[in-house]
Design an enzyme around this catalytic site. Structure first.
Site, PDB file in Angstrom:
ATOM      1  N   GLU A  83       0.883  -1.241  -0.097  1.00 53.61           N
ATOM      2  CA  GLU A  83      -0.029  -0.117  -0.091  1.00 53.61           C
ATOM      3  C   GLU A  83       0.794   1.052   0.026  1.00 53.61           C
ATOM      4  OE1 GLU A  83      -3.404   1.851   2.846  1.00 53.61           O
ATOM      5  OE2 GLU A  83      -2.016   0.662   3.719  1.00 53.61           O
ATOM      6  N   LYS A 160     -10.100   1.655  -1.731  1.00 54.78           N
ATOM      7  CA  LYS A 160     -10.047   1.217  -0.340  1.00 54.78           C
ATOM      8  C   LYS A 160     -11.213   1.689   0.158  1.00 54.78           C
ATOM      9  CE  LYS A 160      -7.025   1.565   3.976  1.00 54.78           C
ATOM     10  NZ  LYS A 160      -5.801   2.065   4.577  1.00 54.78           N
ATOM     11  N   CYS A 194      -5.261  -2.900   3.238  1.00 52.62           N
ATOM     12  CA  CYS A 194      -4.796  -2.814   4.463  1.00 52.62           C
ATOM     13  C   CYS A 194      -6.061  -2.971   5.407  1.00 52.62           C
ATOM     14  CB  CYS A 194      -4.107  -1.446   4.719  1.00 52.62           C
ATOM     15  SG  CYS A 194      -3.190  -1.229   6.284  1.00 52.62           S
TER      16      CYS A 194
END
Length: 351
Positions: A83, A160, A194
């Site tokens: 990331e 995300k 993440c």
């Protein structure tokens, strides 16, 4: 049984076959055959990338190309980067940029980055999950986006869904509203950036859509943050009987506030059952060392585990009690979280 063993003179070449019938088995019932365990091998590589000061964009690209080249030499089907791996592009700025300035500067690289990574994927014949990159969208919002460049030339994007509190505060990053599988030449995959891996509903949706490999690019500055991602990723592998591949940053960049320190131990995780690796870890990197970790995974083992494993999490769900419903229309948006100043440091990562 005549002429069974001609050289046996004492028995005159005869033998007897004795059959014992199991009294607990009904002879009239059809034979239950086990699901055959074939081999559907996929080779995956995870790059634990060290943040380094670069002189310009081309030097950054050479560092990425090096690991793509190595993974291709090992005939990997996938390579995943961490990331926010493009934050090192801020290292050659004359001064440390404010969060707003940094976002604007990084967004300028988006078209060039997508084209160059896609070109690498085709030239080196490997599918590339290009970590994530802060991107200004058409509506003006900033999203944290993973670009998946396939070796057939296709480019996919996965935003995300859950920005961390620091991402929302320092960079005003907004969350995406869609997550779907990506079709590849090795079957459907999913990407969760993440923090998203800590929300089990997302992985379950990907598994229900057919994903057998989930790639998790992450960026964490401490062991606690890393372990949040690691433990949740292992849980997702067990819950959904799939493989989960993690890739994180290591090292530091003194003049880039969001890359001041990093902690990672990238790994390839499996379900925990007999066909899979001991401890549910197919491979893992050494902590905080730049390296490439490669492993073969057998997708056929997932089919076997889902049908005949010791536990069958997907098959044993109680749909009469619970289920996940995804709002495809976005007609009922929740109230966005308040933009409070976070208690932690100014790093935008942290899982």
């Amino acid at each position: 049984m005549k002429n069974y063993l001609p050289e046996d003179k004492k028995s005159e070449a005869n033998a007897v076959m004795m059959v014992w019938r199991n009294p607990y088995v009904e002879r009239d019932q059809p034979v239950k055959k086990r699901l055959p365990r074939g081999v559907e091998a996929v080779r995956v590589a995870t790059c634990q990338l060290q943040a380094r000061a670069v002189a310009d964009y081309d030097e950054f690209l050479r560092a990425i190309r090096y690991f793509v080249d190595v993974a291709s030499d090992y005939e990997a089907d996938f390579i995943v980067f961490p990331e926010l791996f493009t934050l090192m592009l801020l290292s050659f700025e004359e001064k440390e940029l404010s969060p707003v300035e940094a976002i604007e500067r990084l967004s300028e690289y988006t078209p060039r980055l997508k084209a160059d990574i896609s070109d690498m994927a085709m030239r080196f014949n490997i599918n590339i999950i290009a970590g994530s990159h802060p991107t200004r969208m058409e509506d003006g919002d900033i999203h944290n986006v993973a670009y998946v460049c396939l070796r057939d030339g296709a480019i996919h994007e996965q935003e995300k869904i859950h920005p961390t509190p620091n991402e929302r505060y320092w960079w005003n990053i907004k969350g995406g509203d869609k997550i779907d599988v990506i079709q590849t030449d090795c079957g459907p995959i999913g990407v969760q950036i993440c923090y998203d891996s800590e929300f089990p509903e997302l992985t379950r949706r990907l598994a229900d859509e057919g994903a057998r490999i989930i790639f998790v690019p992450f960026c964490t500055d401490s062991r606690q943050g890393y372990l949040r991602v690691r433990y949740c990723a292992q849980a997702r592998a067990i819950e959904n009987q799939c493989y989960v591949v993690l890739s994180g940053n290591v090292g530091n960049l003194p003049n880039v506030a969001n890359m001041d320190i990093q902690y990672a131990q990238s790994c390839i995780l499996t379900p925990c059952d007999f066909p899979f690796a001991r401890d549910g870890i197919a491979a893992e990197a050494s902590e905080n060392v730049e390296t490439l970790t490669i492993s073969d995974i057998n997708l056929a083992d997932l089919s076997w585990a889902r049908a005949e494993g010791t536990v069958r999490n997907l098959a044993d769900r109680r749909f009469d009690l619970y289920r996940i419903e995804w709002d495809e229309t976005g007609a009922h948006p929740g109230k966005p979280p308040p933009r409070r100043e976070p208690l932690g440091p100014s790093t935008v990562g942290g899982g």
